[in-house]
Design a protein around this motif. Structure first.
Motif, mmCIF file in Angstrom:
data_model
loop_
_atom_site.group_PDB
_atom_site.id
_atom_site.type_symbol
_atom_site.label_atom_id
_atom_site.label_comp_id
_atom_site.label_asym_id
_atom_site.label_seq_id
_atom_site.Cartn_x
_atom_site.Cartn_y
_atom_site.Cartn_z
ATOM 1 N N UNK A 1 -7.585 3.850 -10.977
ATOM 2 C CA UNK A 1 -7.557 2.359 -10.076
ATOM 3 C C UNK A 1 -7.715 2.698 -8.665
ATOM 4 N N UNK A 2 -8.127 2.007 -7.842
ATOM 5 C CA UNK A 2 -8.508 2.028 -6.615
ATOM 6 C C UNK A 2 -7.197 0.892 -5.858
ATOM 7 N N UNK A 3 -6.698 1.294 -4.845
ATOM 8 C CA UNK A 3 -5.752 0.297 -4.115
ATOM 9 C C UNK A 3 -6.126 -0.025 -2.864
ATOM 10 N N UNK A 4 -6.026 -1.335 -2.446
ATOM 11 C CA UNK A 4 -6.509 -1.915 -1.156
ATOM 12 C C UNK A 4 -5.489 -1.812 -0.089
ATOM 13 N N UNK A 5 -5.616 -1.286 0.991
ATOM 14 C CA UNK A 5 -4.556 -1.609 1.998
ATOM 15 C C UNK A 5 -4.796 -2.524 3.118
ATOM 16 N N UNK A 6 -3.683 -3.345 3.659
ATOM 17 C CA UNK A 6 -4.243 -4.233 4.636
ATOM 18 C C UNK A 6 -2.890 -3.999 5.640
ATOM 19 N N UNK A 7 -2.966 -5.097 6.368
ATOM 20 C CA UNK A 7 -1.862 -4.953 7.609
ATOM 21 C C UNK A 7 -0.519 -5.449 6.807
ATOM 22 N N UNK A 8 -0.605 -6.011 5.796
ATOM 23 C CA UNK A 8 0.532 -6.548 5.074
ATOM 24 C C UNK A 8 1.241 -5.518 4.222
ATOM 25 N N UNK A 9 0.605 -4.434 4.046
ATOM 26 C CA UNK A 9 1.131 -3.234 3.035
ATOM 27 C C UNK A 9 2.269 -2.495 3.898
ATOM 28 N N UNK A 10 3.203 -2.187 2.852
ATOM 29 C CA UNK A 10 4.303 -1.601 3.346
ATOM 30 C C UNK A 10 4.125 0.032 3.091
ATOM 31 N N UNK A 11 4.058 0.776 4.215
ATOM 32 C CA UNK A 11 3.739 1.996 3.922
ATOM 33 C C UNK A 11 4.995 2.862 4.735
ATOM 34 N N UNK A 12 5.527 3.879 3.688
ATOM 35 C CA UNK A 12 6.723 4.447 3.974
ATOM 36 C C UNK A 12 6.301 6.023 3.801
ATOM 37 N N UNK A 13 7.078 7.142 4.354
ATOM 38 C CA UNK A 13 6.996 8.480 4.371
ATOM 39 C C UNK A 13 7.977 8.745 3.331
ATOM 40 N N UNK A 14 8.005 9.969 3.025
ATOM 41 C CA UNK A 14 9.065 10.637 2.096
ATOM 42 C C UNK A 14 10.518 10.368 2.466
#
Length: 241
Positions: free
Chosen positions: A25-38
């Motif tokens: 499954x591919x996931x789509x990212x946009x400006x509203x995505x919450x992206x964190x590090x470890x």
């Protein structure tokens, strides 16, 4: 800059828009995505976007988290090498990028005397036998800025070869350029106040690349930024040498 056309061309699927998870499954990212590090630190959109665009980072869904939360992680050196190899193989099979109507391959290039923002003078009518790589650009041109990191890699690749000269002709004045370059270094020889040259050569679309061989003949030109633009610039330099 009413007449200036910005040519935005989509990059390969290895860019930031799509990231592959461990499943199919591919996931789509946009400006509203919450992206964190470890460590749980949340990255602003502009930062994680640039990191993924380098080809050295990826994201994956965080188990048990909201659908729009992702973990940013760095690929291993082996994974980075494999990704670069696959991208290079794909790029090499793509059609030659669109040529500029103003620079016809095989025609003699009309050289002008130039001076970069550091005072270095260029006179290719007198200093012949060089492969000259031109880039027409300006500071507020998104695709122009996007390609700078890869263009810098090209300069590094050929820095020991005195027969290759890289010149970036910018529309902006010297003061604005020096301020910009403090935040984003550009390793070409930067010629400022370049509207005269752009008008002389009929350049209205940015970026525009032109490569002139040792014989003074145009070997390659292209307008805009395509996925394989830098590949063809590099390929043409090799052939011209």
């Amino acid at each position: 800059m009413k007449k200036i056309t910005l040519l935005l061309v989509l990059w390969l699927a290895v860019g930031f828009t799509y990231a592959q998870t461990t499943s199919t499954k591919s996931i789509k990212l946009d400006e509203k995505s919450i992206v964190k590090d470890a460590e749980g630190s949340i990255y602003p959109f502009a930062i994680w976007k640039k990191l993924i665009e380098t080809g050295e980072y990826n994201v994956k869904s965080i188990s048990g988290a909201e659908d729009n939360e992702f973990l940013l992680y760095r690929l291993t050196e082996e994974e980075i090498a494999v990704r670069k190899k696959k991208r290079a193989e794909l790029v090499s099979t793509m059609p030659r990028p669109r040529a500029s109507d103003n620079f016809r391959e095989g025609e003699r290039f009309r050289f002008e005397k130039m001076k970069d923002i550091d005072g270095v003078k260029f006179d290719f009518k007198a200093d012949t036998g060089k492969v000259v790589v031109f880039n027409f650009w300006f500071i507020n041109c998104p695709p122009c800025k996007k390609e700078i990191p890869e263009l810098n890699e090209l300069v590094e690749k050929y820095k020991q070869n005195k027969d290759v000269v890289f010149i970036a002709i910018a529309l902006d004045d010297t003061y604005a350029l020096k301020d910009f370059l403090r935040a984003m270094p550009f390793k070409y020889n930067i010629v400022g106040d370049g509207r005269y040259y752009a008008q002389k050569y009929g350049v209205k679309s940015f970026p525009t690349h032109v490569i002139v061989g040792k014989d003074g003949l145009i070997r390659f030109s292209t307008v805009g930024l395509a996925s394989n633009t830098i590949h063809w610039v590099d390929k043409t330099i090799k052939e011209a040498l």
